[in-house]
Design an enzyme around this catalytic site. Structure first.
Site, PDB file in Angstrom:
ATOM      1  N   ARG A 259      -3.129  -9.980   5.388  1.00  0.00           N
ATOM      2  CA  ARG A 259      -3.644 -10.008   4.018  1.00  0.00           C
ATOM      3  C   ARG A 259      -2.553  -9.497   3.079  1.00  0.00           C
ATOM      4  O   ARG A 259      -2.180  -8.329   3.154  1.00  0.00           O
ATOM      5  CB  ARG A 259      -4.904  -9.132   3.936  1.00  0.00           C
ATOM      6  CG  ARG A 259      -5.585  -9.105   2.584  1.00  0.00           C
ATOM      7  CD  ARG A 259      -6.810  -8.183   2.619  1.00  0.00           C
ATOM      8  NE  ARG A 259      -7.470  -8.109   1.338  1.00  0.00           N
ATOM      9  CZ  ARG A 259      -7.093  -7.310   0.349  1.00  0.00           C
ATOM     10  NH1 ARG A 259      -6.061  -6.497   0.486  1.00  0.00           N
ATOM     11  NH2 ARG A 259      -7.740  -7.309  -0.790  1.00  0.00           N
TER      12      ARG A 259
ATOM     13  N   LYS B  39       0.809  -1.223   0.000  1.00  0.00           N
ATOM     14  CA  LYS B  39       0.000   0.000   0.000  1.00  0.00           C
ATOM     15  C   LYS B  39       0.844   1.276   0.000  1.00  0.00           C
ATOM     16  O   LYS B  39       2.039   1.256   0.260  1.00  0.00           O
ATOM     17  CB  LYS B  39      -0.973  -0.025   1.185  1.00  0.00           C
ATOM     18  CG  LYS B  39      -2.172  -0.933   0.895  1.00  0.00           C
ATOM     19  CD  LYS B  39      -3.221  -0.910   1.968  1.00  0.00           C
ATOM     20  CE  LYS B  39      -4.385  -1.827   1.551  1.00  0.00           C
ATOM     21  NZ  LYS B  39      -5.332  -2.055   2.648  1.00  0.00           N
TER      22      LYS B  39
HETATM   23  C1  7PJ Z   1      -8.161  -4.374   2.310  1.00  0.00           C
HETATM   24  C2  7PJ Z   1      -9.240  -5.171   1.967  1.00  0.00           C
HETATM   25  C3  7PJ Z   1      -7.731  -4.333   3.673  1.00  0.00           C
HETATM   26  C4  7PJ Z   1      -9.498  -5.901   4.137  1.00  0.00           C
HETATM   27  C5  7PJ Z   1      -8.520  -4.137   0.205  1.00  0.00           C
HETATM   28  C6  7PJ Z   1      -5.656  -3.198  -1.547  1.00  0.00           C
HETATM   29  C7  7PJ Z   1      -6.976  -2.520  -1.525  1.00  0.00           C
HETATM   30  N1  7PJ Z   1      -9.903  -5.939   2.864  1.00  0.00           N
HETATM   31  N2  7PJ Z   1      -9.456  -5.009   0.641  1.00  0.00           N
HETATM   32  N3  7PJ Z   1      -8.431  -5.114   4.546  1.00  0.00           N
HETATM   33  N4  7PJ Z   1      -7.713  -3.740   1.194  1.00  0.00           N
HETATM   34  N5  7PJ Z   1     -10.122  -6.631   5.070  1.00  0.00           N
HETATM   35  O1  7PJ Z   1      -5.531  -4.410  -1.356  1.00  0.00           O
HETATM   36  O2  7PJ Z   1      -4.673  -2.465  -1.800  1.00  0.00           O
HETATM   37  O3  7PJ Z   1      -6.795  -3.652   4.089  1.00  0.00           O
HETATM   38  S1  7PJ Z   1      -8.414  -3.626  -1.455  1.00  0.00           S
END
Ligand code: 7PJ
Length: 283
Positions: free
Chosen positions: A257, A223
């Protein structure tokens, strides 16, 4: 060090969250997330990518059909369904048993995804965007990853108290729809409506967030909170991503994640061996 939780998935299986770090591999099923050489379609590429992440040690595969990155175009419910449902069906048909989460804030997409074999709802709007989302979770007995995302919050107020206030609302909405507290996993939502300072203050407050009494998911992978600091592009953010995950893990976080499953998993395993000792078999 780590609070332990056993989370019941929508299919009745249980996911242990505690001292063993859990790695969630990101599967973006969006046309911009792959370059088509002509030989493969979006479905084949997505399924192959999921299989690779499972081989690399992913404990959960997070499937998303709409980019939530700033400036990304919104996607219709039908388009999102057309992207994610065939992928879930194909993974189930291929015998994949790794739990699948559906990264969507749309109740209809979550509902269909679970009917197709996903077992976790990942809602970037923390159950607060669509009232039916909590009902879908209750209907299917699905655990919910509730992420903090509040673009309208008072920027003058400290980010931590804002996140806690938001999660208090999430918990109330969940409970009134029949989703028990034991079904919730919280995520402070790195990069969503937060300044660079907010993101790092939030990361530094991981221990406080785990004290809230819920499992915690950390999503910092590649990010801009890393890129703006290091002045680098998404492909060069792995080292920074690992730093955030290892620190958050040491402060009690449970699920990570990530795009780069193997590298993050390796780093988290070394961190786990440091906190708790190496695995029994090789001690
Ligand atoms: C996240 C997400 C996060 C959760 C995205 C990206 C943007 N779901 N979906 N947490 N980010 N739970 O992956 O850069 O930080 S999309």
């Amino acid at each position: 060090m780590h609070k332990h939780y056993d989370i019941n998935l929508a299919d009745g299986r249980s996911l242990a969250l505690g001292r063993n770090p859990v790695v969630m591999g990101i599967l973006n099923v969006t046309p911009d997330s792959f370059s088509d050489g002509g030989a493969f379609n979006l479905l084949d590429v997505a399924v192959a990518h999921a299989q690779q992440m499972i081989a690399d040690g992913a404990d959960i595969i997070d499937i998303g059909g709409e980019s939530t990155r700033p400036g990304a175009a919104p996607v219709s419910t039908q388009e999102e369904l057309d992207r994610v449902i065939p992928v879930i069906e194909a993974l189930i048909a291929a015998g994949v048993t790794t739990p699948l989460s559906i990264d969507s804030y749309k109740p209809l997409v979550a509902d269909q995804a679970i009917q197709s074999g996903a077992t976790i709802i990942n809602d970037v709007h923390g159950l607060l965007r669509a009232p039916q989302m909590a009902q879908v979770a209750a209907l299917h007995n699905a655990p919910v990853i509730a992420m903090h995302w509040d673009n309208d919050r008072d920027q003058a107020k400290p980010i931590l108290s804002e996140i806690e206030r938001y999660f208090t609302r999430t918990i109330a909405v969940a409970e009134s729809a029949g989703v028990s507290r034991e079904k919730l996993i919280l995520d402070p939502g790195f990069g969503f409506g937060k300044s660079l300072g907010d993101n790092y203050a939030t990361l530094n407050a991981t221990r406080m967030l785990t004290d809230f009494g819920f499992p915690l998911l950390i999503g910092t992978s590649r990010k801009s909170m890393i890129g703006r600091l290091l002045n680098n592009t998404t492909e060069d953010r792995l080292a920074g991503t690992i730093a955030t995950n290892v620190l958050a893990y040491a402060n009690g976080a449970h699920i990570f994640r990530v795009h780069d499953v193997r590298a993050n998993r390796d780093a988290l395993r070394v961190a786990a061996a440091t906190l708790y000792g190496p695995p029994e078999e090789i001690r």
